[in-house]
Design an enzyme around this catalytic site. Structure first.
Site, PDB file in Angstrom:
ATOM      1  CD  GLU A 104      -3.422  -5.807   4.115  1.00  0.00           C
ATOM      2  OE1 GLU A 104      -4.270  -5.001   4.556  1.00  0.00           O
ATOM      3  OE2 GLU A 104      -2.207  -5.584   4.119  1.00  0.00           O
TER       4      GLU A 104
ATOM      5  CD  GLU B 165      -3.026  -0.989   2.253  1.00  0.00           C
ATOM      6  OE1 GLU B 165      -3.077   0.052   2.905  1.00  0.00           O
ATOM      7  OE2 GLU B 165      -3.870  -1.882   2.340  1.00  0.00           O
TER       8      GLU B 165
HETATM    9  C1  GCO Z   1      -3.357  -1.572   5.641  1.00  0.00           C
HETATM   10  C2  GCO Z   1      -2.357  -2.474   6.086  1.00  0.00           C
HETATM   11  C3  GCO Z   1      -2.732  -3.244   7.281  1.00  0.00           C
HETATM   12  C4  GCO Z   1      -3.923  -2.772   8.075  1.00  0.00           C
HETATM   13  C5  GCO Z   1      -5.218  -3.278   7.526  1.00  0.00           C
HETATM   14  C6  GCO Z   1      -6.427  -2.801   8.292  1.00  0.00           C
HETATM   15  O1  GCO Z   1      -3.968  -1.897   4.668  1.00  0.00           O
HETATM   16  O2  GCO Z   1      -3.567  -0.540   6.264  1.00  0.00           O
HETATM   17  O3  GCO Z   1      -1.884  -3.281   5.093  1.00  0.00           O
HETATM   18  O4  GCO Z   1      -1.557  -3.091   7.972  1.00  0.00           O
HETATM   19  O5  GCO Z   1      -3.810  -3.142   9.388  1.00  0.00           O
HETATM   20  O6  GCO Z   1      -5.374  -2.856   6.215  1.00  0.00           O
HETATM   21  O7  GCO Z   1      -6.494  -1.416   8.304  1.00  0.00           O
END
Ligand code: GCO
Length: 476
Positions: A381, A175
């Protein structure tokens, strides 16, 4: 948009053989041991220790203590039947100052972790950068400085040499949108700066770091790893007059600022125009786009919710949010009378206030596969925070998280039926952990962590996911 079957609850759906079922974590969120064995501070250590930045003053000093409990955590993954583990490497553990000496103790930790995974039949999916920039690199300018991309290239070389014989998939960045815009623009993430021009320079240097790291990893890895990057795409909805224009602008800033150079080899012209009052993009040097435009084997997709935007007439944009991203968050852009505002979205919502919209995942996968037809995709994710309550018998019934996961797996399955080449799915997260600006207040785990005793308890969603991972069939 999605006809019929919009409910996405179908149990009995069969995923193809070889589909990867995994779970994900990130170094600063789970490891703890923040000053052990030679690790030095990252920007998140500094940020979390700055009063007022993180809920309750929480830090990652101990987190889930995964640094010490990794073996039992790996046993847990094996018991759950997971096929892959997406973890991240803490740069300040392996090159503590970012540019100086290599810390063998740090490398040894990840080497043991990778071996431990392989011994248990779990594929190691290693991310080089999940936001823990060594503090000295920030002190020297951070991601807005080109030298950070140079340092990252060397870090990639070091890790490729150390683990490239065994890692199953290398991911360069997680990200970069968050690193650039939340870190240097909106300021809700470390290092907490509010400099729009620096945020755009950070976008470019993160892209450059990605391309250079891919080359360094390919040159040093002696095994046959796959190569990837993970992006958090904004799936946009627009409201009001100028909805299409608002969506176009945010699509350029949030999505195409990364996929443009990485996958098409150029920055979108409209992005350069939209941001002309902020920067002339002179930080993009002659050969940079060629360096960034490297093939990847799989594109990592993080998806939680949709985002709704509208054009807002005013002197400055209403700043998003709550210090994170997602439903209420986004990329507001200063420098114009007409800014884009992120609008609150209709529920239902998770404990993050993010709207639950599985159809957005299907739509996103379809759109990516239409734009990049040759590019296999991986959901790296997806998951949800809810306020779990431990039952009297010690179990953790979490029907809302289970339902969220079932609907999203079902949406992904539907996209596959419609032709999307989706190779796997990682649930965020294996463990409840340090949720950035929210500290330990938001629980995303399919395994509960008691942050006093550090005891782990598999939640109902974890048992459900285990059944899915073992059978490849969506359970009830
Ligand atoms: C993000 C990260 C994770 C977060 C998850 C929930 O996307 O921010 O990859 O570390 O914890 O997404 O917010």
């Amino acid at each position: 948009m999605t006809q019929g079957n919009s409910d996405y609850r179908d149990s009995g759906l069969v995923f193809p053989p070889g589909f990867t079922f995994g779970s994900a974590t990130a170094s600063y969120q789970v490891e703890g041991a923040a000053s052990e064995d030679g690790r030095l501070p990252s920007i998140w250590d500094t940020f979390s220790k700055t009063p007022g930045k993180v809920w309750n003053g929480d830090t990652g000093d101990v987190a889930c203590d995964h640094y010490h409990r990794w073996e039992s955590d790996l046993d847990l993954m094996k018991d759950l039947g997971l096929g892959a583990y997406r973890f991240s490497i803490a740069w300040p553990r392996v090159i503590p100052t970012g540019t100086g000496e290599i810390n063998q103790a740090g490398i040894d930790f990840y080497s043991r972790l990778v071996d431990g995974l392989l011994e248990r039949g779990i594929e190691p999916v290693a991310t080089l950068y999940h936001w823990d920039l060594p503090q000295p690199l920030e002190d020297a300018g951070g991601w807005p400085a080109r030298a950070t991309a140079d340092a990252f290239e060397r870090y990639a070389e070091v890790m490729g040499t150390a683990l490239g014989d065994r890692v199953h998939t290398w991911t360069t960045l997680n990200e970069p949108w968050c690193s650039a815009y939340l870190g240097y623009g909106q300021g809700g993430h470390a290092p907490g700066r509010h400099e729009p021009d620096a945020a755009l320079a950070a976008v470019h240097h993160l892209n450059l770091a990605h391309g250079r790291a891919l080359q360094a990893l390919r040159a040093t890895s002696t095994g046959t790893p796959e190569y990837s990057v993970t992006l958090n795409f904004h799936v946009l909805r627009g409201v009001g007059d100028g909805a299409a224009e608002a969506m176009r602008r945010i699509d350029a800033l949030a999505n195409r600022a990364f996929t443009g150079p990485m996958l098409h080899g150029e920055y979108p012209a409209d992005l350069l125009e939209d941001t002309a009052s902020v920067t002339d993009w002179s930080f993009v040097h002659d050969d940079d786009l060629a360096a960034i435009h490297q093939p990847i084997d799989v594109l990592g997709v993080n998806y939680y919710s949709t985002a709704t935007v509208r054009l807002w007439d005013g002197v400055s944009p209403k700043q998003m949010n709550d210090g994170h991203k997602g439903a209420a968050g986004g990329t507001a852009w200063p420098g114009s009378d007409q800014a884009v505002e992120f609008v609150e979205q209709p529920g239902p919502h998770t404990a993050m206030g993010w709207n639950i919209a599985p159809e957005g995942l299907e739509e996103l996968l379809m759109a990516l596969s239409a734009e990049f037809p040759q590019q296999p995709l991986m959901v790296t994710e997806n998951g949800a925070a809810f306020d779990d309550v431990v039952a009297a018998d010690g179990s953790v019934p979490d029907p809302e998280r289970l339902d969220y996961l079932r609907r999203h797996f079902s949406a992904a399955h539907r996209a596959m039926q419609r032709g999307v080449d989706l190779r796997g799915y990682f649930v965020w997260s294996l463990l409840d952990n340090f949720e950035w600006g929210y500290g330990y207040a938001k629980r995303f785990g399919i395994v509960r962590v008691d942050f006093d005793s550090l005891e782990r308890t598999i939640k109902d969603s974890g048992r459900w996911y285990s059944e899915l991972a073992r059978s490849g069939v969506l359970p009830e």
